[in-house]
Write a protein that holds these residues in place. Structure first.
Motif, mmCIF file in Angstrom:
data_model
loop_
_atom_site.group_PDB
_atom_site.id
_atom_site.type_symbol
_atom_site.label_atom_id
_atom_site.label_comp_id
_atom_site.label_asym_id
_atom_site.label_seq_id
_atom_site.Cartn_x
_atom_site.Cartn_y
_atom_site.Cartn_z
ATOM 1 N N GLU A 95 3.940 42.659 -4.830
ATOM 2 C CA GLU A 95 2.610 42.064 -4.681
ATOM 3 C C GLU A 95 2.439 41.475 -3.281
ATOM 4 O OE1 GLU A 95 4.632 41.456 -7.350
ATOM 5 O OE2 GLU A 95 3.519 42.779 -8.711
ATOM 6 N N GLU A 96 3.497 40.847 -2.779
ATOM 7 C CA GLU A 96 3.456 40.288 -1.422
ATOM 8 C C GLU A 96 3.362 41.405 -0.380
ATOM 9 O OE1 GLU A 96 3.541 37.425 1.685
ATOM 10 O OE2 GLU A 96 3.003 37.340 -0.439
ATOM 11 N N HIS B 297 0.790 51.262 -5.626
ATOM 12 C CA HIS B 297 1.405 52.087 -6.671
ATOM 13 C C HIS B 297 0.889 53.526 -6.660
ATOM 14 C CE1 HIS B 297 3.899 49.048 -8.429
ATOM 15 N NE2 HIS B 297 2.892 48.195 -8.362
ATOM 16 N N SER C 131 8.903 40.932 -3.077
ATOM 17 C CA SER C 131 7.796 41.084 -4.016
ATOM 18 C C SER C 131 6.868 42.232 -3.617
ATOM 19 C CB SER C 131 7.003 39.769 -4.054
ATOM 20 O OG SER C 131 5.733 39.971 -4.612
ATOM 21 N N ALA D 159 1.967 44.348 -0.837
ATOM 22 C CA ALA D 159 0.585 44.842 -0.896
ATOM 23 C C ALA D 159 -0.355 43.876 -0.171
ATOM 24 C CB ALA D 159 0.152 45.021 -2.352
ATOM 25 N N ARG D 160 -0.183 42.575 -0.418
ATOM 26 C CA ARG D 160 -1.048 41.576 0.222
ATOM 27 C C ARG D 160 -0.915 41.638 1.736
ATOM 28 N NH1 ARG D 160 -1.083 36.952 2.469
ATOM 29 N NH2 ARG D 160 1.102 36.441 2.248
ATOM 30 N N SER E 276 -2.608 46.126 -5.328
ATOM 31 C CA SER E 276 -1.410 46.654 -6.008
ATOM 32 C C SER E 276 -1.616 48.090 -6.455
ATOM 33 C CB SER E 276 -1.061 45.788 -7.212
ATOM 34 O OG SER E 276 -0.546 44.554 -6.791
#
Length: 196
Positions: free
Chosen positions: A42-43, A56, A40, A45-46, A52
């Motif tokens: 998102e994961e 990007h 992921s 980035a976290r 996000s």
């Protein structure tokens, strides 16, 4: 090559942007090793401690991120080949590097296949460039091993890389995949030693 860095080539990144870029890469490498190439974003980035949008900004697509991660792994593998040339035993140097190739391939967890699927979105020469880098690194080690009589005549670097990749693919889903890959590589390499 798509490097993900959207800053102009003539201007270096600001220190905070470079830190974010490096943290995103480290998080992506860990996520791919754990979850595979479909990890992921998102994961990632976290875990990198960024949003996000920041991810990007550095990597406009999944393909761009995957290419940078894979290229870093290939470069590390090529550096490893140079490092082992200091081993006074050319046969041992080749085997040590082939173990690194298996480890590299196993840790990719579908990365190469994902890059091939998305090749139309990224650098069209990327796969060939990486393959050439790895092959070139191994050729010198193989030639030295051949000159030392540590490998049977007629063995090509392509043969050894195919074996290493096949072993990594066959064991990547095993609970103890690294140990199984190492055992199978040892078994395969016993077959390429010179006949006595």
């Amino acid at each position: 090559m798509v490097d993900g860095n959207t800053a102009p080539a003539s201007r270096p990144m600001r220190a905070d942007a470079q830190r974010n870029y490096d943290r995103i890469l480290a998080a992506a490498e860990a996520a791919i090793a754990r979850d595979g190439a479909d990890a992921s974003l998102e994961e990632i980035a976290r875990r990198a401690g960024v949003g996000s949008a920041t991810l990007h900004r550095h990597f406009p697509s999944r393909q761009a991120l995957l290419e940078v991660v894979f290229r870093a792994k290939v470069e590390a593998l090529c550096h490893r080949a140079r490092d082992v040339t200091t081993d006074p035993d050319p046969g041992n140097a080749l085997v040590t590097w082939l173990r690194a190739v298996v480890e590299h391939a196993a840790s990719n967890r579908g990365l190469a296949a994902a890059l091939m699927r998305g090749a139309h979105d990224g650098d069209p020469t990327f796969g060939a460039t990486c393959h050439s880098m790895i092959t070139s690194s191994g050729v010198e080690l193989l030639e030295r091993a051949g000159q030392a009589g540590a490998i049977r005549p007629g063995v090509a670097i392509g043969d050894l890389l195919t074996l290493a990749n096949a072993i990594a693919m066959a064991t990547e889903r095993e609970p103890n995949g690294a140990a199984e890959a190492d055992r199978l590589l040892t078994l395969a390499l016993d077959g390429v030693h010179p006949l006595t």
